[in-house]
Design a protein around this motif. Sequence first.
Motif, PDB file in Angstrom:
ATOM      1  N   THR A   1      -2.616   0.875   0.334  1.00 59.18           N
ATOM      2  CA  THR A   1      -1.494   0.225   1.015  1.00 59.18           C
ATOM      3  C   THR A   1      -1.061   1.058   2.224  1.00 59.18           C
ATOM      4  N   VAL A   2      -1.058   2.390   2.054  1.00 57.52           N
ATOM      5  CA  VAL A   2      -0.755   3.279   3.186  1.00 57.52           C
ATOM      6  C   VAL A   2      -1.785   3.064   4.295  1.00 57.52           C
ATOM      7  N   THR A   3      -3.040   2.969   3.914  1.00 61.14           N
ATOM      8  CA  THR A   3      -4.120   2.839   4.901  1.00 61.14           C
ATOM      9  C   THR A   3      -3.995   1.532   5.686  1.00 61.14           C
ATOM     10  N   VAL A   4      -3.717   0.456   4.953  1.00 59.65           N
ATOM     11  CA  VAL A   4      -3.595  -0.857   5.596  1.00 59.65           C
ATOM     12  C   VAL A   4      -2.403  -0.878   6.566  1.00 59.65           C
TER      13      VAL A   4
ATOM     14  N   GLU B   1      -3.363  11.049  10.716  1.00 59.43           N
ATOM     15  CA  GLU B   1      -3.504  10.099   9.610  1.00 59.43           C
ATOM     16  C   GLU B   1      -2.362  10.244   8.605  1.00 59.43           C
ATOM     17  N   ALA B   2      -2.038   9.131   7.980  1.00 58.71           N
ATOM     18  CA  ALA B   2      -0.972   9.093   6.972  1.00 58.71           C
ATOM     19  C   ALA B   2      -1.576   9.259   5.581  1.00 58.71           C
TER      20      ALA B   2
ATOM     21  N   ASP C   1     -10.094  13.936   5.589  1.00 59.55           N
ATOM     22  CA  ASP C   1     -10.727  15.134   6.178  1.00 59.55           C
ATOM     23  C   ASP C   1      -9.884  15.726   7.300  1.00 59.55           C
ATOM     24  N   SER C   2      -9.292  14.842   8.117  1.00 59.45           N
ATOM     25  CA  SER C   2      -8.552  15.338   9.289  1.00 59.45           C
ATOM     26  C   SER C   2      -7.299  16.110   8.883  1.00 59.45           C
ATOM     27  N   LEU C   3      -6.913  16.004   7.619  1.00 55.31           N
ATOM     28  CA  LEU C   3      -5.673  16.668   7.169  1.00 55.31           C
ATOM     29  C   LEU C   3      -5.955  17.985   6.439  1.00 55.31           C
TER      30      LEU C   3
END
Length: 303
Positions: free
Chosen positions: A97-100, A110-111, A263-265
């Motif tokens: 849901t966060v991704t969407v 990114e969240a 990965d970015s986090l």
Amino acid sequence: MTETATQPGEVSAEQAAREQELIEKVLASFENTPDERLKQLLQSLTKHLHAFIREVRLSEQEWNTAIEFLTQVGHITDDRRQEFILLSDVLGASMQTVTVNNPAAGQATEATVFGPFFLEDAPQIPNGGDIAGGAHGQPCWVEGMVTDTNGAPIPDARIEVWEADEEGFYDVQYDDNRVAGRAHLYSDTTGQYSFWGLTPTPYPIPHDGPVGKMLAATHRSPVRASHLHFMVTAPGYRTLVTHIFVDGDPQIEIGDSVFGVRDSLIKPFEVQLPGTPTPDGRDLADQEWARTRFDIALAPAQD
Ligand code: BEZ
Ligand code: FE
């Protein structure tokens, strides 16, 4: 005439027609829903739920077990314990849901999941201040810059940070009303921010209830990869809820129990020997400390 033999998992044409007819009836039952969005949600849920039941050829006993499981999830849920959210987390539904809802926007950070341990009204600290408030752990200098997706600095962004202590507990998990391991601060006129936190350590999500039993039955770890939570807000920008993770934490490979890692986090946390000069002159002559950098790019707000 002999009936065509069916393969395992397949059903006869007559059986398939009966199952399909039922779906059509359920879909039609929602047809007069005045709220279009509610109608869409319920009709889509019907299609996916029935597809699942048909795909796995769900037995009546399995359906009863599922209902019993959800009943236990309800029974353990109260003002302090939200087992349904935990269930959503371990199924990856929270993270999906966060991704969407946080579509990729250029280089925007990114969240990830919010989690249950945020508190409104955490104390304000100045840039360079300490969020520990007495929480135990290895001191960790965190610094970075808040920008837009073109790299332009965002001054005065509100940065909320919260984390568990070295025992793996948030302040709210103690019974003494302490406020520790959380604070908010603002980026300065050049978008920079910095604070002292604690080097994050891994900790398990609550696993003494039905969700924990499900994890055990599926040989999954309840442990979250070590992380430090951030929520960053600035007028005109999409609110960012995220964490940073510790590069090299073995739990990242084992698997974060709520699928929050991106990965970015994952950031290097460089451990410094006792006595290494600190960025602000803090005296840590007898103690190891760590430092990390997290530059944050906010996406523009959506209308
Ligand atoms: C957390 O990050 O604190 C968390 C997230 C999801 C479930 C439990 C804890
Ligand atoms: Fe957390």
